[in-house]
Design a protein around this motif. Structure first.
Motif, PDB file in Angstrom:
ATOM      1  N   PRO A 159     -41.164  20.223  15.079  1.00 60.46           N
ATOM      2  CA  PRO A 159     -42.289  19.454  15.618  1.00 60.46           C
ATOM      3  C   PRO A 159     -42.782  18.437  14.592  1.00 60.46           C
ATOM      4  CG  PRO A 159     -42.573  21.789  16.074  1.00 60.46           C
ATOM      5  CD  PRO A 159     -41.406  21.681  15.144  1.00 60.46           C
ATOM      6  N   ILE A 160     -43.367  17.344  15.051  1.00 62.42           N
ATOM      7  CA  ILE A 160     -43.767  16.260  14.176  1.00 62.42           C
ATOM      8  C   ILE A 160     -44.725  16.732  13.083  1.00 62.42           C
ATOM      9  CG2 ILE A 160     -44.885  14.000  14.069  1.00 62.42           C
ATOM     10  CD1 ILE A 160     -42.189  13.962  15.456  1.00 62.42           C
ATOM     11  N   ASP A 161     -45.661  17.607  13.409  1.00 66.04           N
ATOM     12  CA  ASP A 161     -46.620  18.069  12.397  1.00 66.04           C
ATOM     13  C   ASP A 161     -45.930  18.818  11.267  1.00 66.04           C
ATOM     14  OD1 ASP A 161     -48.613  16.932  13.834  1.00 66.04           O
ATOM     15  OD2 ASP A 161     -49.529  18.809  14.528  1.00 66.04           O
ATOM     16  N   LYS A 162     -44.871  19.560  11.582  1.00 62.83           N
ATOM     17  CA  LYS A 162     -44.129  20.272  10.543  1.00 62.83           C
ATOM     18  C   LYS A 162     -43.269  19.301   9.725  1.00 62.83           C
ATOM     19  CE  LYS A 162     -44.028  25.017  12.224  1.00 62.83           C
ATOM     20  NZ  LYS A 162     -45.249  24.903  13.011  1.00 62.83           N
ATOM     21  N   VAL A 163     -42.765  18.271  10.367  1.00 71.87           N
ATOM     22  CA  VAL A 163     -42.043  17.218   9.643  1.00 71.87           C
ATOM     23  C   VAL A 163     -42.986  16.559   8.645  1.00 71.87           C
ATOM     24  CG1 VAL A 163     -40.957  14.946   9.881  1.00 71.87           C
ATOM     25  CG2 VAL A 163     -40.379  16.775  11.486  1.00 71.87           C
ATOM     26  N   ARG A 164     -44.195  16.260   9.094  1.00 72.51           N
ATOM     27  CA  ARG A 164     -45.209  15.641   8.238  1.00 72.51           C
ATOM     28  C   ARG A 164     -45.507  16.532   7.019  1.00 72.51           C
ATOM     29  NH1 ARG A 164     -49.769  12.431  10.108  1.00 72.51           N
ATOM     30  NH2 ARG A 164     -49.269  13.167  12.209  1.00 72.51           N
ATOM     31  N   TYR A 185     -39.422  14.548  24.247  1.00 78.42           N
ATOM     32  CA  TYR A 185     -40.161  15.808  24.348  1.00 78.42           C
ATOM     33  C   TYR A 185     -40.744  16.238  23.004  1.00 78.42           C
ATOM     34  CZ  TYR A 185     -36.363  18.382  22.067  1.00 78.42           C
ATOM     35  OH  TYR A 185     -35.447  18.833  21.154  1.00 78.42           O
ATOM     36  N   ARG A 186     -40.124  15.824  21.894  1.00 78.36           N
ATOM     37  CA  ARG A 186     -40.639  16.190  20.564  1.00 78.36           C
ATOM     38  C   ARG A 186     -42.016  15.573  20.311  1.00 78.36           C
ATOM     39  NH1 ARG A 186     -36.398  15.231  15.874  1.00 78.36           N
ATOM     40  NH2 ARG A 186     -38.146  16.082  14.676  1.00 78.36           N
ATOM     41  N   LEU A 187     -42.263  14.411  20.877  1.00 75.84           N
ATOM     42  CA  LEU A 187     -43.570  13.783  20.722  1.00 75.84           C
ATOM     43  C   LEU A 187     -44.616  14.485  21.575  1.00 75.84           C
ATOM     44  CD1 LEU A 187     -45.279  11.532  19.517  1.00 75.84           C
ATOM     45  CD2 LEU A 187     -44.536  10.029  21.380  1.00 75.84           C
ATOM     46  N   ALA A 231     -46.370  22.111  17.820  1.00 75.49           N
ATOM     47  CA  ALA A 231     -45.815  23.400  18.256  1.00 75.49           C
ATOM     48  C   ALA A 231     -45.584  24.325  17.066  1.00 75.49           C
ATOM     49  CB  ALA A 231     -44.508  23.179  19.010  1.00 75.49           C
ATOM     50  N   ASP A 232     -45.698  25.626  17.309  1.00 73.11           N
ATOM     51  CA  ASP A 232     -45.514  26.604  16.238  1.00 73.11           C
ATOM     52  C   ASP A 232     -44.048  26.748  15.831  1.00 73.11           C
ATOM     53  OD1 ASP A 232     -48.216  27.170  16.094  1.00 73.11           O
ATOM     54  OD2 ASP A 232     -48.099  28.750  17.606  1.00 73.11           O
TER      55      ASP A 232
END
Length: 251
Positions: A197-202, A48-50, A55-56
């Protein structure tokens, strides 16, 4: 997995298909989780994380989202969400803790917590299809450059899915710890383990990497001879002037 010099990066796609009977109440959800293969647990509590890379805030897993939003049991949803967010190396360890939460609810109450017509929980299975993205990293800088240019599925595969399917072993992090940029492995592991969320990890990894490079450059500059420091300062001024001229800034 790495082969030859450096490390080859991969992406992943998932073939989603239905499994078993939909759950119409918490009791049905409990029995489904108990019987489901690892691919089903993976889809609802890991993959589900992908599906929510931008996500905000921290997204909820499918089980918790359904319990809180459809079955209207916020307490159980919160407890299940906490279990999912804890780091689990295998499907069986996660399954055991999910069942522990649901088994703590009396059977009568599990049956009473049912879903409205048409809102049953559909169990789905995710079959992973791995593919090469044609990029190979030989050190930390190349890896960061490649990851920042890569799709969310690359981050997810190497930092979330591979450790899950490998019992906690992440080939990318193991390779990275054998290079001179081993600190990056810790940063990647911590960011991925945050559940963000992946974008925040990035973004988190990018910020830490850039700060580390600034610190390294400052340390090198401090150790340099005085004439070298003066030349570096002169070059910095020249670059600044060129940038301003190029942007039309004549101040």
């Amino acid at each position: 997995m790495a082969s030859g010099p450096g490390f080859e990066l991969s992406g992943v796609a998932h073939l989603i298909q239905p499994w078993g009977e939909p759950a119409r109440d918490l009791d049905g959800l409990r029995h489904g989780i108990a019987a489901a293969p690892a691919e089903v647990i993976f889809h609802h509590a890991v993959q589900y994380r992908l599906r929510h890379p931008g996500a905000d805030e921290q997204p909820r897993d499918d089980f918790s989202a359904w319990i809180g939003g459809v079955a209207q049991d916020d307490e159980t949803a919160e407890r299940l969400s906490f279990v999912v967010q804890a780091r689990h190396a295998t499907a069986e360890s996660l399954r055991a803790e999910l069942l522990e939460v649901l088994d703590a609810i009396p059977t009568k109450r599990r049956v009473e917590r049912d879903a409205p017509e048409g809102s049953a929980f559909p169990f789905l299975s995710a079959i992973s299809l791995r593919f090469s993205i044609g990029m190979r990293a030989h050190d930390g800088q190349e890896l960061v450059d490649a990851l920042l240019a890569a799709d969310a599925c690359v981050w997810f595969f190497h930092l979330v899915e591979e450790p899950w399917t490998g019992g906690g072993h992440a080939p990318l992090l193991a390779w990275l710890r054998g290079t001179s940029d081993d600190r990056l492995a810790t940063w990647l592991e911590e960011a991925a383990g945050s559940g963000l969320p992946i974008d925040k990890v990035r973004a988190r990894v990018q910020t830490r990497w850039r700060r580390s490079k600034i610190g390294r450059h400052l340390a090198e500059a401090t150790r340099a001879p005085e004439d070298a420091r003066r030349e570096a300062a002169r070059q910095a001024v020249v670059r600044l002037v060129r940038r301003r001229r190029g942007s039309g800034d004549t101040r």
